[in-house]
Write an enzyme that holds these catalytic residues in place. Sequence first.
Site, PDB file in Angstrom:
ATOM      1  N   ARG A   3       0.566  -1.107  -0.259  1.00  0.00           N
ATOM      2  CA  ARG A   3      -0.165   0.345  -0.260  1.00  0.00           C
ATOM      3  C   ARG A   3       1.084   1.272   0.063  1.00  0.00           C
ATOM      4  NH1 ARG A   3      -1.351   2.083   4.212  1.00  0.00           N
ATOM      5  NH2 ARG A   3      -2.508  -0.073   5.238  1.00  0.00           N
ATOM      6  N   TYR A  62     -16.683  17.016 -14.387  1.00  0.00           N
ATOM      7  CA  TYR A  62     -16.936  15.819 -14.985  1.00  0.00           C
ATOM      8  C   TYR A  62     -17.972  15.757 -13.781  1.00  0.00           C
ATOM      9  CZ  TYR A  62     -16.412  11.194 -14.523  1.00  0.00           C
ATOM     10  OH  TYR A  62     -16.480   9.272 -14.211  1.00  0.00           O
ATOM     11  N   LYS A 104      -8.516   7.257 -18.446  1.00  0.00           N
ATOM     12  CA  LYS A 104      -9.073   7.289 -19.829  1.00  0.00           C
ATOM     13  C   LYS A 104      -7.508   7.196 -21.684  1.00  0.00           C
ATOM     14  CE  LYS A 104     -13.022   8.040 -17.754  1.00  0.00           C
ATOM     15  NZ  LYS A 104     -12.326   9.571 -17.420  1.00  0.00           N
ATOM     16  N   ASP A 157      -7.380  19.799 -14.062  1.00  0.00           N
ATOM     17  CA  ASP A 157      -8.225  18.073 -14.115  1.00  0.00           C
ATOM     18  C   ASP A 157      -7.471  18.251 -15.692  1.00  0.00           C
ATOM     19  OD1 ASP A 157      -9.278  15.582 -15.146  1.00  0.00           O
ATOM     20  OD2 ASP A 157     -11.034  16.078 -13.939  1.00  0.00           O
TER      21      ASP A 157
HETATM   22  C1  PLP Z   1     -13.302   9.767 -16.197  1.00  0.00           C
HETATM   23  C2  PLP Z   1     -13.180  10.738 -15.436  1.00  0.00           C
HETATM   24  C3  PLP Z   1     -12.770  11.227 -14.252  1.00  0.00           C
HETATM   25  C4  PLP Z   1     -12.380  10.142 -12.981  1.00  0.00           C
HETATM   26  O1  PLP Z   1     -11.863   9.180 -13.447  1.00  0.00           O
HETATM   27  P1  PLP Z   1     -12.252   7.482 -12.879  1.00  0.00           P
HETATM   28  O2  PLP Z   1     -11.004   7.046 -13.035  1.00  0.00           O
HETATM   29  O3  PLP Z   1     -13.573   7.111 -13.730  1.00  0.00           O
HETATM   30  O4  PLP Z   1     -12.326   7.635 -11.774  1.00  0.00           O
HETATM   31  C5  PLP Z   1     -12.457  12.530 -13.255  1.00  0.00           C
HETATM   32  N1  PLP Z   1     -12.225  13.630 -14.108  1.00  0.00           N
HETATM   33  C6  PLP Z   1     -12.112  13.207 -16.089  1.00  0.00           C
HETATM   34  C7  PLP Z   1     -12.388  14.789 -16.376  1.00  0.00           C
HETATM   35  C8  PLP Z   1     -12.889  12.368 -16.506  1.00  0.00           C
HETATM   36  O5  PLP Z   1     -13.631  12.171 -17.267  1.00  0.00           O
END
Ligand code: PLP
Length: 379
Positions: free
Chosen positions: A46, A98, A195, A170
């Site tokens: 961890r 998001y 993504k 982000d």
């Molecule tokens: C998918 C996404 C998240 C969240 O990420 P996860 O891996 O699904 O927890 C946060 N911000 C954006 C812009 C996203 O597209």
Amino acid sequence: MKFATKAIHAGVHPDPATGAIMTPIYQTSTYVQRSPGDHKGFEYSRTHNPTRTQLQDALAALDNGRHGICFASGMAAIDCVIKLLQPGDEVISTNDLYGGSYRLFTKVYEPLGIKFHFVPMHDMAAVRAKVTERTRLIWVETPTNPLLNIIDIEAAAAVAKECGALLAVDNTFSTPYLQTPLELGADIVTYSLTKYMGGHSDVVMGALVLNDDKLAERLSFYQNACGGTPGPQDCFLVLRGLKTLHLRMQRHCENGRAVAEYLRQHPKVEKVYWPGFENHPNHAVAARQMRDFGGMISFVLKGDKKEEAIAVLEKFQLFSLAESLGGVESLSGHPATMTHASIPAEERRKAGLSDSLIRLSVGIEDAEDLIEDLAQAIG
Ligand SMILES: *Cc1c(COP(=O)(O)O)cnc(C)c1O
């Protein structure tokens, strides 16, 4: 080192035990000590795991940052940043955020006494209007999801600096291939590695990248103390994905442009949201802070009817109807019922998100085939 070389080499090194060129998956929870406290820097997975360490170093290098910190999901990474706050603190965030971040902010942290302001952040005056002496964090997502608004990171950094708040960006939609927020004044960059960074729709993971040593120490403390860490197999998959990030992003951008231009001239399409168009309201900012315009596109059909949008989504053959984005394969989505359903209808409309909006994640297939699919589905 330039970007492509870093994507392949940065942070990783041949396995010291065997010379294996690919980072081994250290599928272990614990590490043997010679004598109590006498170990090789690894005690428990961890806290530290060699596969994760190499990924963290690779991520830091791609963003020209000093520290990478990985999590079991993008949401766990974002959650870790909000843990820096105290009751009474205030956050200014974009209003077409998001959906999962909006849910985390309003359903988990607002009840604990943290106040969130959601404003159209491409307008910096709207941000300034919400600054108070309790503003601790400015939360930017750019391009925004799903309306592809562009937020000026340098301008947001200037506001954050004036009020002594941290700026988090982000960067999931852009990846460090398209923009590097730390170099534009951000304090923390957050990723859903699920993504584009992983890029193959086979893993859920998240990360933070930053420069400040003290802040990194605090966030790493939360990473270990709260325990939302990823397993080594998932870290391996993201490391593998990163090696082709530049090639994939280049093709995502090329195909994105082809699809956006096709949709723009289609007689049944009312509006296309894509920051590469010169008449996009924030095109100049996009052209300044991004290397290209990405593969995310949203559009609305003429008449703005939800049923017609749903009929198009049902007819797609290549653009699979699914949540998520940024994989090699093209995906389509209906934000109002899928990714953004957790945002109340009234908030959605205020942000300009129509119930008939279709979002596309343009993959790296042949552009001609993608356009053929759009043609048959839209009719
Ligand atoms: C998918 C996404 C998240 C969240 O990420 P996860 O891996 O699904 O927890 C946060 N911000 C954006 C812009 C996203 O597209």
